[in-house]
Scaffold this active site. Structure first.
Site, PDB file in Angstrom:
ATOM      1  N   ASP A 529       0.818  -1.209   0.000  1.00 45.86           N
ATOM      2  CA  ASP A 529       0.000   0.000   0.000  1.00 45.86           C
ATOM      3  C   ASP A 529       0.857   1.267   0.000  1.00 45.86           C
ATOM      4  O   ASP A 529       1.754   1.406   0.833  1.00 45.86           O
ATOM      5  CB  ASP A 529      -0.889   0.035   1.237  1.00 45.86           C
ATOM      6  CG  ASP A 529      -1.698  -1.244   1.438  1.00 45.86           C
ATOM      7  OD1 ASP A 529      -1.525  -2.174   0.639  1.00 45.86           O
ATOM      8  OD2 ASP A 529      -2.476  -1.300   2.398  1.00 45.86           O
ATOM      9  N   GLU A 755       3.205  -6.328  12.923  1.00 49.17           N
ATOM     10  CA  GLU A 755       2.986  -6.204  11.484  1.00 49.17           C
ATOM     11  C   GLU A 755       4.274  -5.790  10.777  1.00 49.17           C
ATOM     12  O   GLU A 755       4.597  -6.297   9.701  1.00 49.17           O
ATOM     13  CB  GLU A 755       1.891  -5.162  11.258  1.00 49.17           C
ATOM     14  CG  GLU A 755       1.383  -5.043   9.849  1.00 49.17           C
ATOM     15  CD  GLU A 755       0.209  -4.069   9.751  1.00 49.17           C
ATOM     16  OE1 GLU A 755      -0.352  -3.954   8.656  1.00 49.17           O
ATOM     17  OE2 GLU A 755      -0.140  -3.431  10.773  1.00 49.17           O
TER      18      GLU A 755
END
Length: 789
Positions: A529, A755
């Site tokens: 992203d 993450e």
């Protein structure tokens, strides 16, 4: 009954043998900090993620914590997954306090010292006081039910007092909510309703559809049931129970979170069976976890306990994110992070699932297959009612609730984009570990259809190299098919449409900024992203880039409309060919060839192998820049270059992990791989404190705390390490992997797996308990010391 008792005896003996072997190597207690007393339904840390890490198992939709000191005798929570969002429903639902004799008062209260710990698949409390010793052990026994074994040893009669209460605070003060506001005031329809018997408590909840926060069906229920009779009193939010025992006693308590009435009817019968033979279910849980541990750590030397612990911590993380089938998802799956703000429930992303399945198959092959089945369950078919032109397409995200277009009220379901072509890579790994030809034959046509969609709907110049892009969607285009975008000028932001208008605004000096939803979707489609290569850069970085001689237009992306044979718009492509997607597709063809050969389809096997070779040639000829020794995306020109390439490499947008994707996918030449590895090892490029980040230090858009323009993601790091090993750089892969494991904060301690991580200081970033990070850490741990074996 004889056979059941014999099975339990054999199981216990097997467990004892396995535990004895394991205990000689390493102690797996407290690999993840599971302590906490949640007093807020939504107790968020930075980033909006839940700050505690409950134990989940077996795909259950509720989880438990170990208590802090003020809640001795309780497994705190539970946390419940309300369809698509994690919430805590209680600070504790059953806290045990012990009193001497039959009178409940402070003078008779037994002060209990606590030793509490977690182990893979279990929470344990060992309590001791004046003449009383208690052991509480919690394990999950079905995909809806956990079971607590309570063993009490006492030298004299005592009263057991159980108390529980529902949460009375929605969230900590975050500037928008008053601290302490009750969730039952904010959501009055939640309205807990109590049903109490001598051995059970059922709390039913009303229907709430608060998207982004809390979703309940109207028939969801928390159910507690005991093998011990008690007297219970309750009010709207709390209860107390008591009973007396004269001597040693063992009893069992089941906890079930049930999503709807179907769950309630089915699980109540199962709970009755569990409480008839609780030791059978507890033993089965214990043996299952020992099998996970044995399989996950088998490739790791007994002389590397830190790596064994990391492997088991990774297994705990993956299993914790396992959700059993429910709602629109008809298979068990693994979500990105049960404690992640937007990643909970049975939300299934293909990008995550491919990587998760690749690791899961090493210790839980059935869950690996289920996870991939969940990905392909909602693959678009030619007779689809919503987007038949996208036959073969795999949605970016499917979840418990269908989208409004598909008859539901879900807001997380996403068909704006898909994810890169890693599916056949994962499928082949699962097959190699299971030998399940029947499953392979079932999924093979789905893989072929997925490949076909890429070539039909994303290959704008029809040269066999698909681009990333966006689907036809109200977020991307007007009803008559014109591209939507937002323009900022001195007059503020305005929404505009049309490719021609877009190009006009790009060249207008009055344009200060442009945002294109399709550009965002294209970056999502890459799995990276807002990466620099897709034109993303912040204003400060852009101004610095211009000051150093660059031009603003270098960061503008072009778009192309993709239409089918009838002229119908089927989506948009970025006017650039991405080296990572081309490399994934080359590998995809190679694995499809292997699968076809296995299924005795020789003509298809040969076809896919030829396609892989053609892509390999194109990537090495067109996407490698000799001056910088690195691979880049291509900016598609109006006409192809004389050498057959679609355009020139996008060196101007800097280096990212896409540059080592040809190594991971084994399409680079030895000479080109050598140059790429030099860049990966360069301290001024990717060899940072935590190496192999999502942008090189030299990238104009680099930022150590920017999502995909600096942070270290474990999947991309793993791809880089494997890519190096494919070309014989084993020592270098080992050095970088050791650096990563030692410098990423908390990986080798009891912090949750994150993450991503800061490349400059190792700081934890992103969602806690993240699945694809855990998947690749497991694989890295298993590869240590043998990267080229």
């Amino acid at each position: 009954m004889i056979f059941k008792n014999l099975f339990i005896l054999i199981t216990v003996l097997l467990i004892s043998h396995c535990e004895a072997a394991a205990s000689e190597v390493v102690d797996y207690k407290n690999l993840i900090d599971r302590t906490g007393s949640p007093y807020y339904m939504q107790d968020f840390e930075q980033g909006g993620h839940q700050r505690f890490s409950p134990l989940f198992d077996l795909g259950a939709w509720h989880g438990h914590l170990l208590p802090t000191d003020e809640n001795v005798g309780a497994f705190t929570g539970p946390a419940i997954v309300t369809e698509e969002y994690l919430n805590f429903i209680a600070p504790y639902l059953e806290k045990l306090t012990v009193y001497k004799g039959q009178k409940i008062d402070e003078a008779n209260k037994v002060k209990l010292a606590m030793r509490a710990y977690s182990e893979p698949g279990a929470l344990v409390q060992e309590l001791s006081g004046d003449g009383v010793n208690i052991t509480l052990t919690l394990r999950f026994v079905t995909n809806r039910t956990s079971l607590v074994k309570t063993q009490i040893k006492t030298t004299e009669p005592v009263t057991l007092h159980f108390t529980g209460k529902l949460i009375n605070h929605l969230r900590a003060n975050n500037g928008t909510e008053k601290a302490g506001r009750s969730p039952f005031v904010v959501y009055p329809k939640l309205n807990p309703r109590w049903q109490v018997t001598s051995n059970s408590i059922a709390i039913s909840f009303g229907k709430v559809r608060a998207h982004g926060h809390l979703l309940t069906s109207g028939s969801s229920q928390l159910l507690l049931k005991k093998t011990l009779a008690v007297k219970t009193r309750h009010d709207d939010l709390s209860y107390s129970s008591k009973t007396h025992i004269k001597n040693n006693r063992t009893f069992y308590t089941s906890y079930s979170y049930l999503l709807n009435n179907q769950d309630v009817v089915r699980e109540r019968e199962i709970v009755d069976e569990i409480l008839k033979q609780p030791e059978h279910y507890l033993s089965r849980s214990k043996l299952r976890w020992q099998e996970y541990i044995n399989k996950a750590t088998q490739p790791i030397s007994n002389k590397q306990p830190a790596l064994q612990k990391l492997a088991v911590k990774s297994v705990e993380t993956l299993i914790g994110n396992w959700r059993s089938k429910a709602g629109a998802v008809g298979f068990d799956t693994v979500s990105p992070a049960v404690t992640g703000r937007w990643f909970s429930g049975n939300q299934t992303w293909p990008w995550d699932s491919y990587k998760q399945a690749y690791a899961l198959v090493t210790f839980n092959p059935e869950l690996a297959k289920q996870n991939l089945n969940a990905v392909f369950e909602h693959q678009i078919t030619p007779n689809d009612a919503v987007r038949p032109w996208d036959a073969g397409f795999i949605p970016d995200l499917v979840a418990y609730n269908f989208s409004a277009k598909r008859g539901g009220d879900g807001t997380n379901w996403n068909e704006r984009n898909t994810k890169p072509s890693l599916a056949a890579w994962a499928v082949w790994q699962v097959f190699e570990n299971t030998g399940d030809t029947q499953w392979l034959a079932h999924i093979y046509p789905k893989l072929v259809a997925y490949r076909g969609w890429w070539l039909r709907n994303r290959d704008h110049n029809k040269n066999g190299v698909p681009e990333y892009g966006a689907t036809v969607d109200k977020a991307h285009n007007t009803r008559d098919g014109k591209l939507l975008f937002n323009v900022k000028t001195s007059a503020g932001w305005r929404t505009r449409s049309g490719l021609k208008n877009y190009r006009t605004y790009l060249n207008d000096e009055a344009t200060l900024e442009i945002k294109v939803p399709a550009q965002t979707a294209a970056s999502w489609e890459s799995g990276r992203d807002d990466a620099a290569v897709f034109g993303f850069i912040n204003n400060q970085q852009l101004n610095r880039y211009i000051k150093n001689g660059g031009i603003r237009g270098d960061w503008h992306v072009g778009f192309a409309e993709n239409r089918n044979d009838t002229g119908t718009l089927v989506g948009y492509s970025l006017l650039q060919e991405s080296v990572d997607q081309a490399s994934y597709m080359a590998a995809d063809n190679r694995y499809l060839s292997k699968i076809a050969k296995q299924l005795k389809l020789p003509h298809q096997a040969s076809y896919f192998l030829r396609q892989a070779a053609q892509l390999r040639d194109y990537i090495n000829r067109c996407m490698f820049d000799k001056n910088t020794g690195f691979y880049y995306d291509i900016e598609i020109a109006d006409t192809p270059l004389a050498n057959g390439c679609a355009g020139r490499t996008l060196v101007k947008r800097g280096k990212g992990p896409e540059g080592w994707s040809p190594l991971f996918n084994q399409v680079a030449s030895m000479e080109q791989a050598s140059d790429v590895v030099k860049t990966m090892l360069d301290n001024n490029e990717f060899n940072t404190y935590v190496p192999l980040g999502s942008a090189a230090l030299t990238n104009p858009a680099f930022g150590a705390d920017i999502y995909w323009r600096g942070r270290v993601w474990l999947d991309q790091a793993y791809f880089g390490l494997v890519g190096m090993s494919h070309y014989g750089y084993c020592k270098q892969a080992q050095q970088l992997s050791e650096k990563l494991l030692n410098h990423a904060n908390g990986l080798l301690s009891n912090a949750p797996i994150r993450e991503n991580y800061n490349p400059l200081n190792g700081e934890q970033q992103g969602a806690p308990n993240f699945s694809w990070s855990a998947a690749h850490l497991l694989l890295i741990a298993q590869k240590q010391g043998k990267w080229c074996q």
